[in-house]
Design an enzyme around this catalytic site. Structure first.
Site, mmCIF file in Angstrom:
data_model
loop_
_atom_site.group_PDB
_atom_site.id
_atom_site.type_symbol
_atom_site.label_atom_id
_atom_site.label_comp_id
_atom_site.label_asym_id
_atom_site.label_seq_id
_atom_site.Cartn_x
_atom_site.Cartn_y
_atom_site.Cartn_z
ATOM 1 N N SER A 149 -7.684 3.898 9.303
ATOM 2 C CA SER A 149 -8.381 3.878 8.018
ATOM 3 C C SER A 149 -7.626 3.000 7.016
ATOM 4 O O SER A 149 -8.197 2.113 6.375
ATOM 5 C CB SER A 149 -8.500 5.320 7.503
ATOM 6 O OG SER A 149 -8.842 5.358 6.149
ATOM 7 N N ARG B 180 -14.650 12.975 7.418
ATOM 8 C CA ARG B 180 -13.400 13.641 7.799
ATOM 9 C C ARG B 180 -12.959 14.629 6.728
ATOM 10 O O ARG B 180 -12.426 15.704 7.030
ATOM 11 C CB ARG B 180 -12.296 12.586 8.017
ATOM 12 C CG ARG B 180 -12.483 11.799 9.311
ATOM 13 C CD ARG B 180 -11.638 10.541 9.297
ATOM 14 N NE ARG B 180 -10.230 10.825 9.078
ATOM 15 C CZ ARG B 180 -9.385 10.017 8.435
ATOM 16 N NH1 ARG B 180 -9.783 8.862 7.957
ATOM 17 N NH2 ARG B 180 -8.123 10.363 8.283
ATOM 18 N N ASP C 167 -15.288 2.898 7.250
ATOM 19 C CA ASP C 167 -14.262 3.811 6.759
ATOM 20 C C ASP C 167 -14.789 4.679 5.622
ATOM 21 O O ASP C 167 -14.472 5.860 5.537
ATOM 22 C CB ASP C 167 -13.018 3.055 6.287
ATOM 23 C CG ASP C 167 -11.968 4.016 5.744
ATOM 24 O OD1 ASP C 167 -11.443 4.815 6.540
ATOM 25 O OD2 ASP C 167 -11.714 4.017 4.532
ATOM 26 N N LYS D 76 -8.518 -1.316 5.949
ATOM 27 C CA LYS D 76 -8.756 -1.770 4.576
ATOM 28 C C LYS D 76 -7.774 -2.871 4.175
ATOM 29 O O LYS D 76 -8.132 -3.825 3.486
ATOM 30 C CB LYS D 76 -8.686 -0.580 3.621
ATOM 31 C CG LYS D 76 -9.943 0.288 3.720
ATOM 32 C CD LYS D 76 -9.854 1.556 2.893
ATOM 33 C CE LYS D 76 -9.026 2.591 3.587
ATOM 34 N NZ LYS D 76 -9.155 3.955 3.046
ATOM 35 N N HIS E 242 0.847 -1.194 0.000
ATOM 36 C CA HIS E 242 0.000 0.000 0.000
ATOM 37 C C HIS E 242 0.877 1.236 0.000
ATOM 38 O O HIS E 242 1.874 1.293 0.706
ATOM 39 C CB HIS E 242 -0.902 0.025 1.241
ATOM 40 C CG HIS E 242 -1.776 1.237 1.303
ATOM 41 N ND1 HIS E 242 -2.957 1.319 0.598
ATOM 42 C CD2 HIS E 242 -1.627 2.423 1.939
ATOM 43 C CE1 HIS E 242 -3.497 2.494 0.821
ATOM 44 N NE2 HIS E 242 -2.721 3.186 1.625
HETATM 45 N N1 URA Z 1 -5.839 7.172 2.981
HETATM 46 C C1 URA Z 1 -6.788 6.449 3.587
HETATM 47 O O1 URA Z 1 -7.177 5.406 3.091
HETATM 48 N N2 URA Z 1 -7.304 6.893 4.739
HETATM 49 C C2 URA Z 1 -6.907 8.038 5.323
HETATM 50 O O2 URA Z 1 -7.408 8.382 6.368
HETATM 51 C C3 URA Z 1 -5.931 8.781 4.678
HETATM 52 C C4 URA Z 1 -5.402 8.321 3.513
#
Ligand code: URA
Ligand code: CA
Length: 434
Positions: free
Chosen positions: A183, A168, A161, A187, A82
């Site tokens: 977050s 947010r 999320d 994932k 990621h």
């Molecule tokens: N990328 C994400 O997936 N979540 C965040 O909070 C910030 C960047």
């Protein structure tokens, strides 16, 4: 439990229990807790932070809000990667097939781009016919048959999320380390891999511009992963200037093809070797990162990496001939050159401005609804540290529509700083955090 009491508790700097966090996250994901209360809570977290235990509990509560992918039908250790996002970050297109060519199954879910950062799925969709939507069964079948698949999310992963991130975004609570870490990690955990390599970027084009913040975010995510039994490694990398030379979808596919063929830009190649070797170590295909690096270099040299990309493209209904012959990819009608107006050295290329310039040409989405042009974008001909003479081509703009061209070229020009002094080059890779 009353939500208002929990907001007050966090506001006053106390830690929330696992049960309280779960109550808040489930209540919000199910629409029982209104946005105004969740906004207040997010702001309280922004100011008061969360300790490691709370952040891990928040991550688990988010994972639990939706489905989780089960990759157990794929043999071997699955490793995901990621990136916290940057400009011209072409790494997944190179890494997924390259690591697969070294015998590690790559089952990757990716996203679309928004704003100045591009998305891997958009890049892949510039390959004629390429299908990013596979069912869970097809996804697993492809990884078992080919060794790699890159798809858009299947299933309803981490709905909490989705809701919280959008909230947010409009309440100035994105840049909170516990909120970002939970977050991202929720994932990754829901996506089912055994190991996770995180590319945490720092610098002006990154989401965490300061080095100290990026390092803290990286440590937080590594701790969450390791505490939850997924081997996690983070690499802190520079995103002060765009990665590689190409920014734009088909242009980045071409750059990935070049990199897999050993003809790519040095920084992109180096980043792929660094991240890839960590992936091979987590997958136990290499004992050390040095050994992993040799394996990846061999896959480039022997053509196994590029062959794997072709196989993946064919398996996802794309035209594999486009890999041998990139003129089959979408091409812009016009190429406009941006030329240097003075002699000197390129001292700086503001990544975010290059990203926005590419977006203005149509390569990226300004809003979620924007329709993008896969052919357009920017190719940097000079990067930081390069010597230039007045009249030299700094960059090419690949253009179809002229509507916002003037804005795009002005911004690209502004992105470059040229001065007489040769700049000291920043390292690309700062640190590996385990
Ligand atoms: N990328 C994400 O997936 N979540 C965040 O909070 C910030 C960047
Ligand atoms: Ca690039």
């Amino acid at each position: 439990m009353r939500v208002v009491d929990l907001i007050r508790k966090k506001r006053d700097g106390e830690a929330l229990s696992a049960e309280e966090i779960k109550y808040l996250i489930n209540g919000y994901a199910q629409g029982q807790i209104p946005d105004y209360q969740m906004s207040a809570l997010a702001m309280a977290i922004f100011f008061q932070g969360m300790d490691k235990r709370e952040t891990a509990d928040l991550t688990m509560a988010m994972v639990g809000s939706g489905e989780q992918i089960n990759l157990s039908e794929i043999a071997g250790i699955k490793v995901d990667k990621h990136s916290t996002g940057g400009v011209g970050d072409t790494t997944t297109l190179v890494l997924a097939p390259l690591v697969a060519a070294c015998g590690v199954p790559v089952a990757k879910m990716s996203g679309k781009g928004l704003g100045h950062t591009g998305g891997t799925l958009d890049k892949l969709e510039s390959i004629p016919g390429f299908e990013i939507e596979l069912t869970s069964e097809e996804f697993i079948q492809n990884v078992n048959d080919v060794g790699v698949a890159v798809v858009s999310q299947t299933g309803n992963l981490v709905p909490a999320d989705k809701a919280l991130y959008s909230l947010r975004d409009v309440t100035a609570t994105v840049d909170s380390i516990p909120l970002i870490a939970s977050s991202i990690m929720s994932k990754k955990l829901a996506a089912g891999s055994d190991g996770i390599v995180l590319d945490v970027k720092t610098g002006s084009g990154a989401f965490m511009t300061s080095f100290a913040d990026a390092e803290e975010l990286a440590r937080e995510m590594v701790d969450i992963g390791n505490n939850l039994n997924r081997q996690t490694v983070a690499v802190l990398t520079d995103m002060d200037q765009p990665l590689g030379c190409a920014i734009g979808n088909a242009l980045e596919v071409k750059e990935a093809i070049a990199t897999l063929s050993g003809r790519g830009p040095a920084d992109l190649q180096e980043l792929c070797l660094t991240l890839g070797s960590q992936m091979l170590v987590l997958a136990k295909k290499a004992a050390t990162s040095e050994e992993g690096r040799v394996c990846l270099q061999e896959a480039i040299r022997t053509g196994q990496g590029i062959a794997k990309l072709k196989e993946m493209v064919a398996a996802q209904k794309g035209n594999p001939n486009a890999i041998d012959n990139p003129t089959l990819l979408p091409q812009a009608e016009k190429i406009v050159e941006l030329k240097a107006e003075s002699d000197g050295y390129v001292q700086k290329i503001e990544a975010i401005d290059v990203g926005i310039s590419a977006m203005l040409l149509g390569a990226g989405r300004e809003t979620k609804e924007s329709v993008i042009d896969l052919a357009v974008g920017i190719v940097l001909r000079k990067k930081v540290g390069d010597k230039v003479q007045s009249g030299d081509v700094l960059a090419e703009l690949h253009v179809n529509k002229l509507e916002r061209f003037d804005e795009a070229i002005d911004l690209l020009k502004k992105a470059y700083t040229i001065g007489m002094e040769k700049p000291i080059l920043k390292p690309l890779i700062y640190e590996v955090i385990k």
